[in-house]
Design an enzyme around this catalytic site. Structure first.
Site, PDB file in Angstrom:
ATOM      1  N   ASP A 419      36.426  21.880  19.036  1.00 37.76           N
ATOM      2  CA  ASP A 419      36.951  23.011  19.146  1.00 37.76           C
ATOM      3  C   ASP A 419      38.234  23.785  18.405  1.00 37.76           C
ATOM      4  O   ASP A 419      39.189  21.981  18.750  1.00 37.76           O
ATOM      5  CB  ASP A 419      37.051  23.277  20.472  1.00 37.76           C
ATOM      6  CG  ASP A 419      36.873  24.790  20.104  1.00 37.76           C
ATOM      7  OD1 ASP A 419      36.823  25.847  20.458  1.00 37.76           O
ATOM      8  OD2 ASP A 419      38.729  25.258  19.938  1.00 37.76           O
ATOM      9  N   ASN A 427      43.977  32.470  12.265  1.00 38.88           N
ATOM     10  CA  ASN A 427      43.419  33.513  11.682  1.00 38.88           C
ATOM     11  C   ASN A 427      44.883  34.206  11.918  1.00 38.88           C
ATOM     12  O   ASN A 427      45.261  35.601  10.525  1.00 38.88           O
ATOM     13  CB  ASN A 427      42.320  34.358  12.398  1.00 38.88           C
ATOM     14  CG  ASN A 427      41.105  33.439  12.147  1.00 38.88           C
ATOM     15  OD1 ASN A 427      40.223  33.881  10.784  1.00 38.88           O
ATOM     16  ND2 ASN A 427      39.964  33.946  13.156  1.00 38.88           N
ATOM     17  N   HIS A 432      41.289  36.261   8.329  1.00 43.64           N
ATOM     18  CA  HIS A 432      40.411  35.422   8.603  1.00 43.64           C
ATOM     19  C   HIS A 432      39.747  35.393   7.328  1.00 43.64           C
ATOM     20  O   HIS A 432      39.611  33.683   7.831  1.00 43.64           O
ATOM     21  CB  HIS A 432      39.708  37.015   8.505  1.00 43.64           C
ATOM     22  CG  HIS A 432      38.965  37.399   9.669  1.00 43.64           C
ATOM     23  ND1 HIS A 432      37.032  36.623   9.206  1.00 43.64           N
ATOM     24  CD2 HIS A 432      38.394  36.123  11.179  1.00 43.64           C
ATOM     25  CE1 HIS A 432      36.196  36.700  10.038  1.00 43.64           C
ATOM     26  NE2 HIS A 432      36.612  35.926  11.406  1.00 43.64           N
ATOM     27  N   ASP A 436      38.656  31.728   7.080  1.00 42.14           N
ATOM     28  CA  ASP A 436      37.060  30.385   6.850  1.00 42.14           C
ATOM     29  C   ASP A 436      37.264  29.747   6.649  1.00 42.14           C
ATOM     30  O   ASP A 436      36.140  29.110   6.455  1.00 42.14           O
ATOM     31  CB  ASP A 436      36.129  31.537   6.016  1.00 42.14           C
ATOM     32  CG  ASP A 436      35.535  32.986   7.506  1.00 42.14           C
ATOM     33  OD1 ASP A 436      35.434  33.037   7.850  1.00 42.14           O
ATOM     34  OD2 ASP A 436      35.319  33.934   6.623  1.00 42.14           O
ATOM     35  N   GLU A 462      34.703  28.266  16.066  1.00 41.32           N
ATOM     36  CA  GLU A 462      35.511  27.038  15.508  1.00 41.32           C
ATOM     37  C   GLU A 462      34.957  26.108  16.595  1.00 41.32           C
ATOM     38  O   GLU A 462      35.887  25.054  17.071  1.00 41.32           O
ATOM     39  CB  GLU A 462      36.977  27.670  15.559  1.00 41.32           C
ATOM     40  CG  GLU A 462      38.095  27.909  16.807  1.00 41.32           C
ATOM     41  CD  GLU A 462      37.247  27.939  18.031  1.00 41.32           C
ATOM     42  OE1 GLU A 462      36.213  28.563  18.440  1.00 41.32           O
ATOM     43  OE2 GLU A 462      38.331  27.851  18.794  1.00 41.32           O
TER      44      GLU A 462
HETATM   45  P1  GH3 Z   1      42.444  27.140  22.055  1.00 42.00           P
HETATM   46  O1  GH3 Z   1      42.947  25.884  21.562  1.00 42.00           O
HETATM   47  O2  GH3 Z   1      42.288  27.282  23.489  1.00 42.00           O
HETATM   48  O3  GH3 Z   1      40.384  26.925  21.490  1.00 42.00           O
HETATM   49  O4  GH3 Z   1      42.387  28.660  20.904  1.00 42.00           O
HETATM   50  P2  GH3 Z   1      41.950  29.341  20.224  1.00 42.00           P
HETATM   51  O5  GH3 Z   1      43.160  30.039  19.840  1.00 42.00           O
HETATM   52  O6  GH3 Z   1      41.465  28.390  19.630  1.00 42.00           O
HETATM   53  O7  GH3 Z   1      40.395  30.068  20.900  1.00 42.00           O
HETATM   54  P3  GH3 Z   1      40.157  31.533  21.410  1.00 42.00           P
HETATM   55  O8  GH3 Z   1      38.446  31.405  22.171  1.00 42.00           O
HETATM   56  O9  GH3 Z   1      41.430  32.099  21.915  1.00 42.00           O
HETATM   57  O10 GH3 Z   1      40.035  31.710  19.745  1.00 42.00           O
HETATM   58  C1  GH3 Z   1      39.193  31.215  19.195  1.00 42.00           C
HETATM   59  C2  GH3 Z   1      39.327  32.390  17.519  1.00 42.00           C
HETATM   60  O11 GH3 Z   1      38.562  31.668  16.726  1.00 42.00           O
HETATM   61  C3  GH3 Z   1      39.537  33.613  17.795  1.00 42.00           C
HETATM   62  C4  GH3 Z   1      37.959  33.942  16.325  1.00 42.00           C
HETATM   63  O12 GH3 Z   1      39.136  35.120  15.241  1.00 42.00           O
HETATM   64  C5  GH3 Z   1      38.422  32.901  15.523  1.00 42.00           C
HETATM   65  N1  GH3 Z   1      36.835  33.004  14.584  1.00 42.00           N
HETATM   66  C6  GH3 Z   1      35.871  32.479  15.821  1.00 42.00           C
HETATM   67  N2  GH3 Z   1      34.902  32.673  14.667  1.00 42.00           N
HETATM   68  C7  GH3 Z   1      35.637  32.995  13.863  1.00 42.00           C
HETATM   69  C8  GH3 Z   1      34.704  32.691  11.725  1.00 42.00           C
HETATM   70  O13 GH3 Z   1      34.246  32.973  11.858  1.00 42.00           O
HETATM   71  N3  GH3 Z   1      36.145  33.009  10.867  1.00 42.00           N
HETATM   72  C9  GH3 Z   1      36.986  33.133  11.355  1.00 42.00           C
HETATM   73  N4  GH3 Z   1      37.946  33.351  10.729  1.00 42.00           N
HETATM   74  N5  GH3 Z   1      37.729  32.902  12.943  1.00 42.00           N
HETATM   75  C10 GH3 Z   1      36.516  33.050  13.423  1.00 42.00           C
HETATM   76 MG    MG Z   2      40.336  26.898  19.707  1.00 40.42          MG
HETATM   77 MG    MG Z   3      36.556  27.940  21.090  1.00 37.01          MG
END
Ligand code: GH3
Ligand code: MG
Ligand code: MG
Length: 538
Positions: A419, A427, A432, A436, A462
């Site tokens: 992860d 983001n 965003h 990506d 992610e």
């Molecule tokens: P942690 O270290 O605890 O994992 O923190 P984190 O910010 O990575 O985790 P969190 O679950 O809070 O946030 C994950 C983010 O990933 C939120 C979301 O907007 C982003 N994300 C998920 N899928 C996609 C995607 O397809 N594209 C983009 N740009 N962002 C994404």
């Molecule tokens: Mg994360």
């Molecule tokens: Mg995550």
């Protein structure tokens, strides 16, 4: 044989047969008429012989004497023609000639005349008439002793030769005759009414017989002709039908050939009809050619394990029997190779009964394109659109397969779950789209750091997951560490520096995929909790 010759032979044969019959009746009637003529001749010869005998008897006695009565005159051409008896009665001498004369006058009964005659008679009354002259001249010129004429409308005339004997000489020697000379004859005339009646009867019967034969032959000719005509009509009908059948067959073959599927008709497991599509596939010019070079179509069926593919023998049954019994089996397929390429077909069968014979119409629809499209769609459906890695759905299947493989091969299976750390900030900071790009580039990095046969999937957001076949957890840990460092050292195009946290674990005997996933997830959780940018193995 051509019709005109047939009829020529028939008519010619009829003409020959009819002529033979006519000739035969002619011969028969002539023979009968000849026989009737012989009867007439025999009759005349008998009369003649009677006269000869009587004359011989008379001559042997040197003549005989009879009383002069009933106006009987002595023979004026005879010397010593009378004799005075002892009682003074005058007796008249009757020599053979005078006797014949007397008898002929006496025997002038109806239908029978005779008289003595000569070309050179002593008695002028005995002078030969026209017939007698002809007869005597004929006898004189030939060695014959008789002559006769049987002319229409005239009586039957017969002439028997009088041959000079010793007893004749006393009276005739002065005429220069010697023994053996023919000096005249006895001319006999017979009525021929009976003969004519019989001849008429014969002619009448022959006429009737010929009529009957002609009618009979004409009837036979008519019947044969009728039969020939009906045979011709029958032949015409047969020819017409044959032509029709031929046209239908050609048409049928054309129809079959237009079909792009394989189409064949099978009788008793033997192909009796095949279309062009099928023959061309096997490079055969004709069905006979196909049978000669390939024997059976089932020789081309490729065996595929664990799938619904048709083989030459299915469940100890011939494939055609199997097809008939499994018509509802819609997924049945056939795989054949053409120039090394895989070609897929969907078989269909239909049973047809004609005149107590059972035929199978078999169709192989080619589904190669269809299967390829399905494969493409399936492939598409199994990929994540952003990173082009396997998606979670596909990963579930892959993981199950990998577990089966690991169990079968008895090799270790490890899993890495990772992860991106604080990805939300990417983001939030760069937008965003930049996020990506980071996801895409990370996917590429992961892909570069695994072996062929290891699967990388986007679990969601992610988070990513990697299966490592034939890999114990200790080695998986090293791989995870290597990946972690690669990411740490990589500068993302739009997100700059990023780190990831990773969980690692190994599949344990008989556990479920869910259990395995839970453990690796908890390893990742520990990695996060213990400060991120690290690997935790469980
Ligand atoms: P942690 O270290 O605890 O994992 O923190 P984190 O910010 O990575 O985790 P969190 O679950 O809070 O946030 C994950 C983010 O990933 C939120 C979301 O907007 C982003 N994300 C998920 N899928 C996609 C995607 O397809 N594209 C983009 N740009 N962002 C994404
Ligand atoms: Mg994360
Ligand atoms: Mg995550």
């Amino acid at each position: 044989m051509q019709n005109k010759y047939k009829y020529f032979i028939l008519y010619f044969g009829f003409l020959v047969l009819w002529s033979v019959m006519i000739i035969a009746t002619d011969l028969l009637s002539n023979r009968n008429i000849e026989f009737q003529k012989d009867v007439l001749i025999k009759q005349a010869q008998t009369h003649f012989q009677d006269q000869i005998n009587t004359r011989k008897w008379n001559a042997q006695h040197g003549g005989l004497y009879v009383r002069s009565q009933n106006s009987l005159k002595p023979n004026p051409y005879l010397k010593d023609n009378t004799l005075l008896a002892a009682n003074g009665e005058l007796l008249i001498k009757i020599n053979p000639a005078w006797m014949t004369r007397q008898l002929s006058e006496l025997l002038d009964t109806q239908g029978f005349h005779f008289r003595i005659t000569s070309l050179n008679p002593i008695n002028p009354i005995n002078k030969a008439n026209a017939f007698e002259t002809r007869a005597l001249k004929y006898i004189a010129q030939t060695s014959e002793t008789e002559y006769y004429e049987l002319q229409n409308g005239e009586k039957f005339r017969y002439m028997g030769a009088l041959v000079t004997t010793k007893s004749c000489l006393p009276c005739h020697a002065h005429q220069g005759y010697v023994e053996g000379d023919i000096r005249g004859g006895i001319s006999i005339e017979l009525d021929r009414e009976e003969y004519d009646a019989v001849v008429d009867f014969i002619h009448e019967r022959v006429f009737i017989l010929r009529g009957v034969i002609t009618i009979l032959l004409l009837s036979i000719l008519f019947l044969i002709q009728k039969q020939l005509r009906s045979n011709e009509k029958l032949q015409e009908e047969v020819d017409k039908r044959t032509q029709e059948i031929l046209s239908t067959k050609i048409l049928l073959q054309e129809v079959l050939d237009t079909d792009l599927s394989f189409l064949m008709v099978v009788e008793n497991e033997e192909i009796i009809l095949a279309n062009k599509t099928m023959l061309e596939f096997f490079g055969s010019k004709s069905l006979a050619d196909f049978k000669r070079s390939h024997k059976k179509i089932s020789n081309f069926f490729v065996k595929v394990d664990g799938e619904d593919f048709l083989e030459a023998n299915m469940e100890s049954q011939h494939w055609i029997t199997y097809l008939h019994q499994n018509k509802t089996h819609k997924d049945l397929k056939i795989l054949m190779l053409k120039d090394g390429e895989k070609r897929y077909f969907r078989p269909h069968v239909k049973e047809v009964n004609i005149n107590n014979k059972t035929f199978s119409i078999i169709i192989f629809d080619e589904i190669t394109k269809e299967l390829e499209n399905i494969e493409i769609l399936e492939e598409k459906a199994s990929r994540d659109t952003l990173t082009n890695l396997f998606n979670r759905g596909k990963f579930d299947d892959v993981l199950k397969q990998e577990i089966v493989l690991s169990k079968t091969l008895e090799t270790p299976l490890s899993l890495i779950f990772l992860d991106i750390d604080h990805f939300k900030i990417v983001n939030d900071t760069y937008g965003h789209d930049a996020g990506d790009v980071v996801l895409k580039e990370l996917a590429h990095l992961l892909h570069l750091n695994v072996r062929n046969g290891d699967f990388v999937a986007r679990w969601g957001g992610e988070e990513f997951v990697i299966t490592l076949q034939s890999t114990p957890v200790e080695y998986a840990l090293k791989v995870a560490e290597k990946i972690r460092k690669e990411v740490e050292n990589f500068t993302f195009t739009k997100g700059g520096k990023q780190t990831i946290s990773l969980g690692v674990t190994q599949y344990r005997d008989n556990e479920t995929a869910e259990n395995l996933m839970k453990r690796v997830d908890s390893a990742l959780y520990e990695a996060k909790e213990s400060g991120r940018n690290r690997v935790v193995a469980k």
